[in-house]
Design an enzyme around this catalytic site. Structure first.
Site, mmCIF file in Angstrom:
data_model
loop_
_atom_site.group_PDB
_atom_site.id
_atom_site.type_symbol
_atom_site.label_atom_id
_atom_site.label_comp_id
_atom_site.label_asym_id
_atom_site.label_seq_id
_atom_site.Cartn_x
_atom_site.Cartn_y
_atom_site.Cartn_z
ATOM 1 N N ASP A 216 0.930 -1.353 -0.089
ATOM 2 C CA ASP A 216 0.049 -0.001 0.054
ATOM 3 C C ASP A 216 0.544 1.367 -0.156
ATOM 4 O O ASP A 216 1.906 1.329 0.990
ATOM 5 C CB ASP A 216 -0.618 -0.087 1.876
ATOM 6 C CG ASP A 216 -1.584 1.068 1.647
ATOM 7 O OD1 ASP A 216 -2.901 1.109 0.116
ATOM 8 O OD2 ASP A 216 -2.066 1.968 2.480
ATOM 9 N N GLU A 270 14.742 -14.487 -0.139
ATOM 10 C CA GLU A 270 14.712 -16.322 0.951
ATOM 11 C C GLU A 270 13.520 -17.172 0.769
ATOM 12 O O GLU A 270 14.170 -18.133 0.852
ATOM 13 C CB GLU A 270 14.413 -15.251 2.309
ATOM 14 C CG GLU A 270 15.487 -14.612 2.795
ATOM 15 C CD GLU A 270 15.051 -13.604 3.856
ATOM 16 O OE1 GLU A 270 14.494 -14.495 4.456
ATOM 17 O OE2 GLU A 270 15.394 -12.748 4.382
HETATM 18 C C1 GLC Z 1 -4.032 2.978 -0.874
HETATM 19 C C2 GLC Z 1 -6.164 2.633 -0.322
HETATM 20 C C3 GLC Z 1 -6.494 3.029 -0.220
HETATM 21 C C4 GLC Z 1 -6.494 3.549 1.388
HETATM 22 C C5 GLC Z 1 -4.855 4.367 0.905
HETATM 23 C C6 GLC Z 1 -4.518 4.662 2.825
HETATM 24 O O1 GLC Z 1 -4.233 3.508 -1.430
HETATM 25 O O2 GLC Z 1 -5.088 1.370 -1.626
HETATM 26 O O3 GLC Z 1 -7.671 2.131 -0.126
HETATM 27 O O4 GLC Z 1 -7.078 4.624 1.851
HETATM 28 O O5 GLC Z 1 -3.914 3.661 0.991
HETATM 29 O O6 GLC Z 1 -3.659 3.928 3.285
#
Ligand code: GLC
Ligand code: CA
Length: 555
Positions: A216, A270
């Site tokens: 993310d 790994e």
């Molecule tokens: C990313 C995710 C989104 C979230 C953001 C903060 O963009 O896809 O849904 O709100 O990160 O974590």
């Protein structure tokens, strides 16, 4: 623990060509009847995904979380939120997935934790300058008594990216950085403890049988420790689609982030055959390509393609740029049209203009043309699935599901809506529980009378059971496309444009002996050959490809 992995030959790894299906756990299937999806619900419905013909499933976060940002605010990275189940349920899900031949991709959130994370609670109790505070990004404010935020940076969800805390003596004190909601404090990635912690979290899920990660907001971990203000015009953090003029930026895509990428890659190496995919809103594609150099990510989402309108010339140039940029570093390209952060492409293509990211569509906005959107979405997906590289599908798109564009504001949950005071309606419209059976409560999503976001009535006609086995339905179309994609190894093939068939209103290419053609203009006649699959019913008889239709023909 269970793994299905055998090391595949270099250049032929599974992730280079797979179709990865995104499950949004809250909205896929609810086993315990509380109106929110869960891991047992997913497990029960897994055979439907195997039957669809996808290779892997990526799960949006199911970790322990107060759910202020639907789980992208993690309070314990090594546990499952009770809302979704237990670690044992996860182990069962992995075992069941692997027995069905499906890989499991876990969503890791390294830019920020939840403010309910133990380490953030300790940071709040500790003094300025303490090791506890140094795990996050705390600064003194500006102004006579520190009453102004340290910089003018704005949160992606709206408002300042800084929140002031109350110190132990009851007085207003330091500020902490949160590029997203105030309940999502950013980690300090200069601190070796954080580096070690995340290496250990990666190993925790890899040891439990995860085949990889979707990472993310992978491009924001490194910050400029001089904390410069941004130009007012640019202080709204957007998401990272920067122009060259904005570079270097104080938090998006700083050079140092590549060290983090490499460190994680060596952890994955790994293990056998694991992969990671970056969610990095980095533009242009030539910069994005640096993310998938051989010792960094395996894949990265291609948001250039996702942002592209239904326009033959533009599509062609995004595809060319992607193949050149990614191919230049020996990486496959990826393709994606929908996810949990954008308006579903069925609805996007039914509008004259793409709404800006996070804007969403509310009842007061111009409504998408449902029929047009669906027709174009089917044609676009059929085109995408013929391209070489990895493809990502978002749950419900195989049903042609539209955005819930008339969701009443009282149901909204996305922090974007609240932090912009309703100016942006946010992303809830694409996150509504999906329909399985048209005549069951919550369309077969679960037993509860109501679901965490209410489903619109129109979902009944898109339910899976209405489409199952029905010639020409979107579900059967996806199944066919995925089957043929596999039979002809299109994911690991090569694209050759067929110039005579490419113009302002049509695009066509050949991949492993299959001609893939989309018509975005007036009806056109097709070259001869066996029609393997098409979005248009009755194509075989007419030989004319109508507007907004795609066909796959064996040459
Ligand atoms: C990313 C995710 C989104 C979230 C953001 C903060 O963009 O896809 O849904 O709100 O990160 O974590
Ligand atoms: Ca549930």
């Amino acid at each position: 623990m269970t793994t299905t992995n055998k090391k595949s030959a270099k250049g032929h790894e599974w992730w280079r060509s797979s179709v990865i299906y995104q499950v949004y756990p809250r909205s896929f299937a609810d086993a315990n009847g509380d109106g929110i999806g869960d891991l047992q619900g997913i497990k029960k419905r897994l055979p439907a995904l195997a039957e669809l013909g996808v290779d892997a499933v990526w799960y949006s976060p199911f970790f322990k979380s107060p759910q202020n940002d639907a789980g992208y605010d993690v309070s314990d990275y090594r546990n499952i939120d009770p809302l979704f189940g237990t670690l044992e349920d996860f182990d069962q899900l992995v075992a069941e997935s692997h027995s069905l031949g499906l890989k499991v991709i876990v969503d890791l959130v390294p830019n920020h934790s939840s403010s309910e994370h133990e380490w953030f609670k300790l940071a709040l109790q500790a003094e300025p300058g303490s090791p506890e505070r140094d795990r996050y990004i705390f600064r003194d404010g500006k102004g006579e008594s520190g009453e102004l935020p340290p910089t003018n940076w704005r949160s992606v969800f709206g408002g300042s990216a800084w929140t002031r805390v109350t110190e132990a003596d009851g007085k207003a004190g330091q500020w902490y950085l949160h590029l997203f909601d105030s309940s999502q404090p950013d980690w300090n990635w200069e601190n070796p403890e954080i580096i070690d912690e995340f290496n250990s979290i990666l190993r925790f899920w890899l040891d439990r049988g995860a085949d990889g990660f979707r990472i993310d907001v992978a491009h924001s971990m490194k910050k400029d420790w001089n904390f410069p203000d941004l130009d007012e015009s640019n202080s709204d953090s957007g998401g990272g689609a920067l122009t060259e003029a904005d570079i270097p930026h104080p938090f998006w895509n700083r050079e140092g982030v590549h060290d983090i990428n490499r460190r994680w890659r060596s952890v994955l190496d790994e293990y056998d055959d694991r992969a990671m995919c970056a969610e990095a809103w980095v533009m242009p594609l030539s910069r994005m390509a640096k993310w998938v150099r051989p010792d960094e990510y395996h894949q990265t989402f291609n948001f250039g393609y996702l942002d592209c309108p239904w326009d033959a010339t533009k599509l062609r140039s995004v595809i060319d740029e992607s193949l050149a940029a990614f191919g230049g570093v020996g990486a496959p390209s990826t393709w994606v049209l929908s996810n949990h952060d954008v308006v579903r492409h069925t609805s996007r293509f039914g509008l004259t203009e793409n709404p800006p990211q996070g804007q969403g569509i509310g009842p007061e906005h111009k409504q998408p043309n449902e029929k047009l959107g669906l027709r174009r979405a089917r044609a676009a997906s059929a085109f995408m699935l013929g391209l070489p590289g990895g493809a990502y599908l978002y749950q419900g798109e195989e049903l042609g599901l539209p955005e819930h564009s008339t969701l009443e504001h009282r149901y909204r949950q996305d922090p974007t809506y609240f932090r912009t005071n309703g100016e942006k309606v946010g992303r809830d419209g694409c996150r509504v529980p999906i329909p399985w059976e048209h005549d069951k409560p919550s369309f077969g999503f679960g037993e509860a009378a109501s679901t965490w976001l209410p489903q619109p009535n129109v979902f009944a006609k898109y339910a899976r059971d209405v489409q199952e086995g029905v010639e020409g339905s979107t579900l059967e179309l996806y199944k066919k496309l995925l089957q043929i994609r596999k039979d002809y190894s299109l994911g690991s093939g090569e694209l050759h444009w067929l110039e005579p068939l490419c113009g302002d209103s049509s695009i066509a290419f050949e991949n492993n002996g299959v001609l893939i053609i989309s018509n975005l203009g007036e009806p056109m006649s097709l070259p001869s050959g066996e029609i393997l699959v098409s979005t248009q019913t009755g194509l075989m008889a007419s030989g004319q490809l109508e507007t907004d239709q795609t066909a796959w023909i064996r040459l």
